[in-house]
Design an enzyme around this catalytic site. Structure first.
Site, PDB file in Angstrom:
ATOM      1  NE  ARG A 179      -3.700   2.405   2.747  1.00 31.80           N
ATOM      2  CZ  ARG A 179      -3.860   3.640   1.895  1.00 31.80           C
ATOM      3  NH1 ARG A 179      -4.826   3.802   1.021  1.00 31.80           N
ATOM      4  NH2 ARG A 179      -2.548   4.204   1.216  1.00 31.80           N
ATOM      5  CB  CYS A 211      -0.855  -0.100   1.105  1.00 30.27           C
ATOM      6  SG  CYS A 211      -0.296  -0.189   2.771  1.00 30.27           S
TER       7      CYS A 211
END
Lengths: 283, 103
Positions: free
Chosen positions: A239, A234
């Site tokens: 994430r 990410c």
């Protein structure tokens, strides 16, 4: 691995507050959230000051991790239940750390802080103190779940690369999630041949994970090749920990690595290929 | 004093850090409220023009939220104990204000 082995529900968590050998740990991006109210008995881990080396850009090493867990009063045999804000991004990141250093029993609270709050479950400001332990990491970093920049470059056109940022970040229209300022040093775009599967597609609005069937369908539709190893990335690796958790811990894929250097590293490298726009691009 | 104060932005928007150049940023900010007033602790998600999730923040005690986006069409969706609600806007560079009602 499976949903049952990796997740606990909010109901389970509420029933197990104060249970022997169960330690709740809150991990947040907004580290002030804990102070405003936390699950009773939960300790706080600050992802920035406690999980990162404070000089180099890297994680805490084995000795630092051991010292951290010892000081938090977490024992080797404790069941650690992680939860946090931002749909459990940083809790998933911490989960991955616990796995890197081989902690036996670690779970993620499905839905994290958001579901807990929206359900109106109890939070307290009561200070938590746990007696220090002598935590010993089972092994040094398990590099079978961590990818570095050279691994990412070598994976272009060869392995599954999953970019889990928002579509606008993937295309290069934004450089950071939209709750952060956009001015950044790195080039916008994505690693060529990476498929775009935003982490948010794996979660329901209340922060809980989607069903196994929905998750399988999501990655199949995105073109993830089950016969290949996968690297998720990410912007800074949090994430993608969420997606790593889905692929490895819920769906049980065997070879999934998180590239924690992610776009802030890759987008700053000199000479590597970059693709812009909504399509994966060519190797 | 931040650049926002000098632009005379209404006080109900969330404060912008002084390090942020609002000339370059597309700021989407506002307040979530219900019939009983501002809703603190609401979860506000920013959805792009295709309805895809872009970011999520929690409102301040005064119900304020703030995003750094890009010019274009956006939808805000708020989830709270008081109920849920949506609002859409076309944002330009600079400060874009929008109210979100939940019920």
């Amino acid at each position: 691995m499976s949903r049952e082995s990796a997740l606990v529900t909010a109901d389970w968590a509420e029933q197990n507050i104060g249970a022997d050998n169960v330690v709740f740990v809150e991990v947040d991006e907004d580290t002030a959230a804990y102070d405003g109210g936390h699950i009773a008995g939960a300790v706080k881990i600050n992802w920035k000051t406690e999980l990162q080396d404070q000089v180099r850009r890297d994680f805490v090493n084995k000795e630092q991790f051991e010292a951290l867990l010892s000081s938090k009063g977490i024992g080797n045999d404790d069941k650690v239940v992680l939860y946090g804000g931002n749909n459990n991004w940083f809790a998933a990141y911490a989960y991955w750390y616990f796995k890197l250093y081989g902690h036996g029993d670690v779970k993620l609270l499905d839905g994290g802080r958001k579901k807990w709050e929206l359900d109106g479950r109890p939070l307290t400001k009561e200070e938590v103190s746990r007696s220090a332990t002598t935590y010993v990491a089972v092994h040094d970093q398990d590099l079978s779940i961590r990818a570095f920049r050279d691994d990412a470059v070598k994976a272009i056109g060869v392995l599954n690369l999953v970019d889990v940022r928002s579509p606008d970040e993937f295309a290069g229209r934004l450089l950071a999630p939209a709750h952060l300022p956009q001015e950044q040093a790195q080039r916008p775009g994505h690693i060529p041949t990476a498929v775009s599967v935003p982490w948010s597609k794996a979660a329901n609005e209340d922060g809980t994970f989607k069903s196994d069937d929905d998750l399988r369908e999501l990655y199949a539709a995105a073109g993830l090749d089950d016969s290949k190893a996968t690297i998720a990335y990410c912007r800074i690796g949090e994430r993608s920990s969420h997606t790593w958790f889905v692929l490895k811990e819920i769906l049980g894929h065997s070879d999934v690595r998180n590239y924690d250097g992610s776009w802030t590293e890759y987008g700053s490298l000199v000479g590597v290929p970059v693709a812009v726009g909504d399509e994966p691009g060519n190797a | 004093m931040s650049a926002v104060d000098s632009c005379g932005a209404p006080e109900q928007s969330a404060p912008i850090p002084a390090s942020v150049d609002v000339e370059k940023e597309t700021v989407i900010t506002g307040v979530v409220s219900s019939g009983d007033g501002p809703v603190g602790g609401a979860y506000v998600r920013l959805l792009d023009s295709t309805g895809e999730f872009t970011a999520e923040v929690v409102t301040s005690p005064a119900g304020q939220f703030r995003f750094f986006a890009a010019p274009g069409n956006w939808t805000l969706r708020a989830l709270s104990r008081q109920g849920n609600g949506d609002a859409s806007l076309a944002a330009d560079r600079g400060i874009n204000e929008i109210a979100v009602a939940v019920a």
